[in-house]
Design a protein around this motif. Structure first.
Motif, PDB file in Angstrom:
ATOM      1  N   LEU A  34      -3.353   0.088  -3.416  1.00  0.00           N
ATOM      2  CA  LEU A  34      -2.719  -1.214  -3.230  1.00  0.00           C
ATOM      3  C   LEU A  34      -2.062  -1.603  -4.551  1.00  0.00           C
ATOM      4  O   LEU A  34      -2.737  -1.784  -5.564  1.00  0.00           O
ATOM      5  CB  LEU A  34      -3.752  -2.262  -2.828  1.00  0.00           C
ATOM      6  CG  LEU A  34      -3.189  -3.651  -2.498  1.00  0.00           C
ATOM      7  CD1 LEU A  34      -2.361  -3.600  -1.217  1.00  0.00           C
ATOM      8  CD2 LEU A  34      -4.305  -4.673  -2.363  1.00  0.00           C
ATOM      9  N   GLU A  85       0.838  -1.198   0.000  1.00  0.00           N
ATOM     10  CA  GLU A  85       0.000   0.000   0.000  1.00  0.00           C
ATOM     11  C   GLU A  85       0.873   1.248   0.000  1.00  0.00           C
ATOM     12  O   GLU A  85       1.794   1.380   0.806  1.00  0.00           O
ATOM     13  CB  GLU A  85      -0.934   0.026   1.215  1.00  0.00           C
ATOM     14  CG  GLU A  85      -1.839   1.260   1.232  1.00  0.00           C
ATOM     15  CD  GLU A  85      -2.788   1.319   2.408  1.00  0.00           C
ATOM     16  OE1 GLU A  85      -3.395   2.393   2.627  1.00  0.00           O
ATOM     17  OE2 GLU A  85      -2.921   0.305   3.120  1.00  0.00           O
ATOM     18  N   LEU A 104      -7.994   2.056  -2.850  1.00  0.00           N
ATOM     19  CA  LEU A 104      -8.696   1.330  -1.797  1.00  0.00           C
ATOM     20  C   LEU A 104     -10.003   1.998  -1.393  1.00  0.00           C
ATOM     21  O   LEU A 104     -10.965   1.310  -1.037  1.00  0.00           O
ATOM     22  CB  LEU A 104      -7.770   1.170  -0.583  1.00  0.00           C
ATOM     23  CG  LEU A 104      -6.588   0.216  -0.836  1.00  0.00           C
ATOM     24  CD1 LEU A 104      -5.572   0.321   0.297  1.00  0.00           C
ATOM     25  CD2 LEU A 104      -7.076  -1.220  -0.987  1.00  0.00           C
TER      26      LEU A 104
END
Length: 455
Positions: free
Chosen positions: A118, A113, A430
């Motif tokens: 990610l 991350e 994310l």
């Protein structure tokens, strides 16, 4: 008697509860280098299929790993409650090769991350699509309001050669009222989208030969054409001076009325300063509803190893993207005819088809599309979803349309313009992924509601 459908607030709470586990399982999938291309270790594709099957079993589905001469796909089913519709949920577990490893900022198969994204091969395309389906199933648990069929393919990135056979062999098992294909993109970070058209594809090889063996470039250069120079001249005929495709017979059509500012597009594409866009017309037309031709690679001597000799033969791989409504077989014939007709200096040209795929157009109207848009609005806090075209290809959508003409086909996705799918440093936003998971769960609730109204 059907059980009550969970309220929106209950769905939101359930998805939020499941997200940490969904993220962890996504990272486990990313660590499996399941590449279906020739020359790679296909035992990893087997491992990937087993991992997906385990995830679906954990959601209470009846699961089988199936194949029809190609890589393994996973089918998971759970019957519908009385009177409820069935939703087929598609994604794929195979991934693209990583390419030049030196261009990656971190290991491709070790998820990392950075700044809310990610990174890892397959993190966006399409293992996050799998996990969006899983997140929705986990959120409902035993209160799933619809029947589901999960079809997770194992060779989409390699052309889906066995997919049509699989769909035919398992047609009754996968028949559904709604099909959700989680393998596309959203319009922007913070703006959801439904994909309503995709271009088709023809990938081919063109080999050009001028000599039966290499000869001294000093002794023969100036009178004898080398194959690489001839190939470059041939490839240059595929576009006119403005950059529009110059192959007679390829068709185009008007594009969607969606504004795509050039400065935004240049930034998202990563264009080097000073490089002009090619083609004419609106950017969305050039990307979504007109043909495009790209040279993907050339077989010729490497510069560090090239002798002072005229090259006798050279080969290129071309990718031709077709406008919705065009026919791949006819388009291949048009490109082949063009290449043979424009061979410079009488060079011998051989054109070979690698694979092709149909374009598609989806009529995104009706109650199930309304259900999807309502789910998107809720998940993105009131933001109106955009209907978009996509320049890429998902040829099997045309197969779904032919096999299940009454089903509503919803093409959704987890990507955004910065995901870099297929390239180095592929990543998943994310925050957007959380919205996608919520939207998918709300979609299932909305579809169940539409089904009850219809009943």
């Amino acid at each position: 008697m059907t059980s009550p459908i969970m309220s929106e607030s209950e769905v939101r709470a359930a998805v939020a509860r499941e997200l940490p586990g969904v993220r962890a399982d996504l990272e486990r999938l990313v660590r499996i280098p399941g590449i279906a291309f020739e020359g790679f270790d296909h035992s990893h594709v087997e491992r990937s299929a087993e991992a997906v099957a385990e995830l679906l079993r954990g959601c209470g589905l009846d699961v089988r790993i199936v194949r029809s001469g190609g890589q393994p796909a996973v089918i998971g089913t759970k019957p519908a409650p009385p009177g409820a519709p069935t939703v087929l949920m598609y994604a794929h577990h195979d991934v693209q090769p990583v390419g030049d490893l030196s261009l990656w900022e971190s290991e491709p198969f070790e998820p990392v991350e950075r700044d809310g994204r990610l990174y890892g091969r397959g993190a966006a395309d399409d293992k996050a699509g799998i996990m969006a389906h899983v997140a929705a199933l986990r959120a409902f648990g035993d209160q799933l309001p619809v029947g589901v069929v999960l079809f997770i393919e194992g060779e989409e990135e390699y052309g889906s050669d066995s997919l049509e056979r699989l769909l035919t062999e398992h047609r009754e098992e996968i028949a559904s009222d709604v099909i959700v294909i989680a393998d596309s993109t959203n319009w922007d970070v913070g703006v959801p989208a439904l994909t309503t058209s995709l271009r088709g594809v023809v990938n081919l090889f063109v080999e050009l030969r001028t000599l039966d063996h290499a000869v001294h470039s000093g002794m023969f250069g100036g009178a004898v054409p080398d194959a690489l120079t001839a190939l470059v001249r041939l490839l240059a005929t595929l576009h006119d001076d403005a950059g529009d495709v110059a192959v007679e017979g390829l068709t185009g059509r008007a594009g969607a009325e969606v504004d795509y500012p050039e400065d935004r597009f240049r930034a998202e594409a990563g264009l080097v300063e000073g490089v002009a866009l090619i083609g004419t017309g609106r950017i969305t037309e050039r990307l979504w509803t007109r043909p495009a031709v790209a040279v993907l690679g050339i077989d010729a001597p490497a510069t560090g190893e090239a002798p002072n000799a005229l090259v006798p033969a050279a080969k290129a791989k071309l990718s031709v993207r077709l406008a919705p409504g065009d026919d791949p077989k006819r388009a291949y014939d048009a490109v082949r005819t063009h290449l043979e007709r424009h061979a410079p200096w009488g060079a011998r040209v051989t054109v070979t088809l690698e694979h092709d795929g149909d374009p598609c157009v989806i009529d995104a109207s009706g109650p199930m599309f309304d259900a999807a848009r309502a789910a998107f609005r809720a998940a993105w806090d009131g933001t109106e979803p955009v209907d978009i075209g996509v320049g890429g290809s998902i040829p099997f959508i045309a197969t779904f349309q032919e096999m299940f003409p009454q089903a509503a086909i919803l093409v959704t996705g987890v990507e955004d313009p910065h995901a870099r799918a297929h390239g180095p440093n592929e990543s998943l936003h994310l925050g957007e992924f959380a919205r996608v998971c919520l939207a998918e769960a709300l979609l299932l609730a909305n579809v169940a509601g539409q089904g009850r109204q219809a009943g």
